[in-house]
Design an enzyme around this catalytic site. Structure first.
Site, PDB file in Angstrom:
ATOM      1  CE  LYS A   2       1.072   0.967   4.521  1.00 58.33           C
ATOM      2  NZ  LYS A   2       1.837   2.105   4.998  1.00 58.33           N
ATOM      3  N   PRO A  42      10.749  -4.294  -0.425  1.00 63.86           N
ATOM      4  CG  PRO A  42      11.403  -2.134  -1.016  1.00 63.86           C
ATOM      5  CD  PRO A  42      10.513  -3.253  -1.422  1.00 63.86           C
ATOM      6  CG  ASP A  94      -0.357  -0.219   8.536  1.00 65.25           C
ATOM      7  OD1 ASP A  94      -1.219   0.567   8.975  1.00 65.25           O
ATOM      8  OD2 ASP A  94       0.724   0.150   8.040  1.00 65.25           O
ATOM      9  N   GLY A 107       4.640  -4.094   3.678  1.00 68.53           N
ATOM     10  CA  GLY A 107       4.987  -5.442   3.198  1.00 68.53           C
ATOM     11  C   GLY A 107       4.761  -6.505   4.263  1.00 68.53           C
ATOM     12  N   GLY A 108       5.304  -6.308   5.439  1.00 71.77           N
ATOM     13  CA  GLY A 108       5.177  -7.285   6.532  1.00 71.77           C
ATOM     14  C   GLY A 108       3.731  -7.432   6.987  1.00 71.77           C
ATOM     15  CB  SER A 109       1.022  -4.950   7.590  1.00 71.23           C
ATOM     16  OG  SER A 109       1.748  -4.211   8.536  1.00 71.23           O
ATOM     17  N   GLY A 112       7.705   1.308   4.661  1.00 69.39           N
ATOM     18  CA  GLY A 112       6.498   2.133   4.721  1.00 69.39           C
ATOM     19  C   GLY A 112       5.442   1.689   3.721  1.00 69.39           C
ATOM     20  CG  LEU A 113       6.410   0.461   0.190  1.00 71.84           C
ATOM     21  CD1 LEU A 113       7.237  -0.227  -0.896  1.00 71.84           C
ATOM     22  CD2 LEU A 113       5.607   1.611  -0.422  1.00 71.84           C
TER      23      LEU A 113
HETATM   24  O1  C5P Z   1       1.010  -1.649  15.224  1.00 74.22           O
HETATM   25  P1  C5P Z   1       2.412  -1.878  14.811  1.00 74.22           P
HETATM   26  O2  C5P Z   1       3.027  -3.084  15.481  1.00 74.22           O
HETATM   27  O3  C5P Z   1       2.617  -1.897  13.336  1.00 74.22           O
HETATM   28  O4  C5P Z   1       3.222  -0.629  15.329  1.00 74.22           O
HETATM   29  C1  C5P Z   1       4.617  -0.617  15.458  1.00 74.22           C
HETATM   30  C2  C5P Z   1       4.982   0.500  16.411  1.00 74.22           C
HETATM   31  O5  C5P Z   1       4.657   1.765  15.845  1.00 74.22           O
HETATM   32  C3  C5P Z   1       4.205   0.454  17.720  1.00 74.22           C
HETATM   33  O6  C5P Z   1       4.864  -0.334  18.664  1.00 74.22           O
HETATM   34  C4  C5P Z   1       4.166   1.896  18.133  1.00 74.22           C
HETATM   35  O7  C5P Z   1       5.387   2.250  18.741  1.00 74.22           O
HETATM   36  C5  C5P Z   1       4.101   2.634  16.818  1.00 74.22           C
HETATM   37  N1  C5P Z   1       2.736   3.025  16.433  1.00 74.22           N
HETATM   38  C6  C5P Z   1       2.120   4.069  17.071  1.00 74.22           C
HETATM   39  N2  C5P Z   1       0.856   4.443  16.706  1.00 74.22           N
HETATM   40  C7  C5P Z   1       0.211   3.808  15.702  1.00 74.22           C
HETATM   41  C8  C5P Z   1       0.827   2.726  15.042  1.00 74.22           C
HETATM   42  C9  C5P Z   1       2.095   2.359  15.419  1.00 74.22           C
HETATM   43  O8  C5P Z   1       2.687   4.676  17.974  1.00 74.22           O
HETATM   44  N3  C5P Z   1      -1.005   4.220  15.356  1.00 74.22           N
END
Ligand code: C5P
Length: 294
Positions: free
Chosen positions: A10, A95, A137, A102-104, A99-100
């Site tokens: 995305k 990659p 995500d 990929g892992g999600s 920020g795309l």
């Molecule tokens: O949800 P996810 O595991 O992808 O988020 C990774 C890190 O990014 C979280 O541990 C948090 O530090 C930060 N984050 C955040 N607010 C969000 C999404 C992510 O602070 N809305």
């Protein structure tokens, strides 16, 4: 039987952070568009008691619980009370930490893939709950449409394809290093304006995209996480400047970075601008030209 699935990515046309929450996450509103940059996953059932066997063509990625695909598989098997084992192969093209999403996307694809492989033991609502626990995500990637997401990103309102993006293309460039999402959010504390965005921008952008008002929509593209990322990595600002100077309708960092994307009027214009980018910045950067949507 082996089940093969593609896992897409995305870009965020808008990622507007609204403030820090008591649980440590950040409240946000974001507009995401799926794109056809894909990883490939293969799933197969194995004998009971054999657990999860994950392999991956990318040596930088762990193949144990450190990998979101492994965690998604474990969460699925537990929730569906399945004692059989699974083998999963992940072929990465996207990659990492880019920020795309990929892992999600891989995690969501694993939930959908295993649910199919085992004859759909879980309902969509159960998959959404598991997805939200795996990452903010991940729920977005359970469905194929553009979306407006709120909360910490896990509350997804799926939207029809945007009329305004018809015929356009995205040019993506990755700088060769990743950015940690946790780092980007943490650093926002130093940028109060970026940390406390005005609520409502996502709905405004969606209305413009639906109406086909592309120029006005592009003026609303915004990413709060650019504040820390562009300060630390000026190359990303140079990519944005380059895209703007070369006729892109808009240029923005995606998600928490490190990819930058440009919106251009056509695939041909995208190829053209990519050639120029490669002659200016060298040919080592990962680039792609893709249509919006999957
Ligand atoms: O949800 P996810 O595991 O992808 O988020 C990774 C890190 O990014 C979280 O541990 C948090 O530090 C930060 N984050 C955040 N607010 C969000 C999404 C992510 O602070 N809305």
């Amino acid at each position: 039987m082996t089940l093969e699935k593609q896992s897409h990515c995305k870009v965020n046309l808008l990622l507007n952070v609204l403030g820090k929450r008591a649980d440590g996450y950040h409240e946000l509103e974001t507009v995401m568009v799926p794109i056809q940059v894909r990883d490939r996953l293969e799933f197969a059932r194995r004998a009971a008691g054999t657990g999860i066997q994950l392999t991956c063509n990318e040596p930088a990625l762990p193949t144990d619980r450190g990998n979101l695909v492994y965690r998604a598989a474990a969460a699925f098997l537990t929730a569906a009370t399945i004692t059989e084992g699974v083998s999963i192969h992940l072929e990465k093209n996207v990659p990492l930490a880019a920020g795309l999403g990929g892992g999600s996307g891989n995690a969501a694809c694993t939930l959908l893939g295993l649910n199919e492989l085992f004859g759909f033991p879980l309902e969509a609502a159960e998959l959404r709950l598991l997805a939200a626990e795996l990452g903010s995500d991940v729920p977005f990637f359970l469905q194929p449409n553009p979306a407006l997401a709120t909360g910490r990103g896990e509350q997804v309102e799926a939207l029809a394809r945007f009329a305004g993006l018809g015929g356009t293309a995205f040019v993506l460039v990755h700088p060769g290093f990743g950015i940690s999402t946790a780092w980007a959010y943490r650093e926002l504390a130093r940028f109060p304006a970026a940390l406390n965005g005005r609520r409502g921008r996502a709905k405004e952008l969606v209305a413009l995209l639906r109406a086909g008002a592309l120029r006005s929509a592009c003026a609303e593209f915004h990413n709060s996480l650019e504040a820390p990322a562009l300060e630390k990595y000026p190359l990303l600002e140079l990519f944005k400047e380059f895209f703007r100077e070369n006729g892109a309708l808009a240029a923005l960092m995606s998600g928490s970075g490190s990819s930058t994307f440009a919106l251009v009027r056509s695939q041909a214009e995208g190829e053209n601008i990519t050639e120029k980018l490669r002659s200016k910045f060298g040919t080592t950067y990962w680039t792609r030209v893709v249509e919006p949507g999957i």
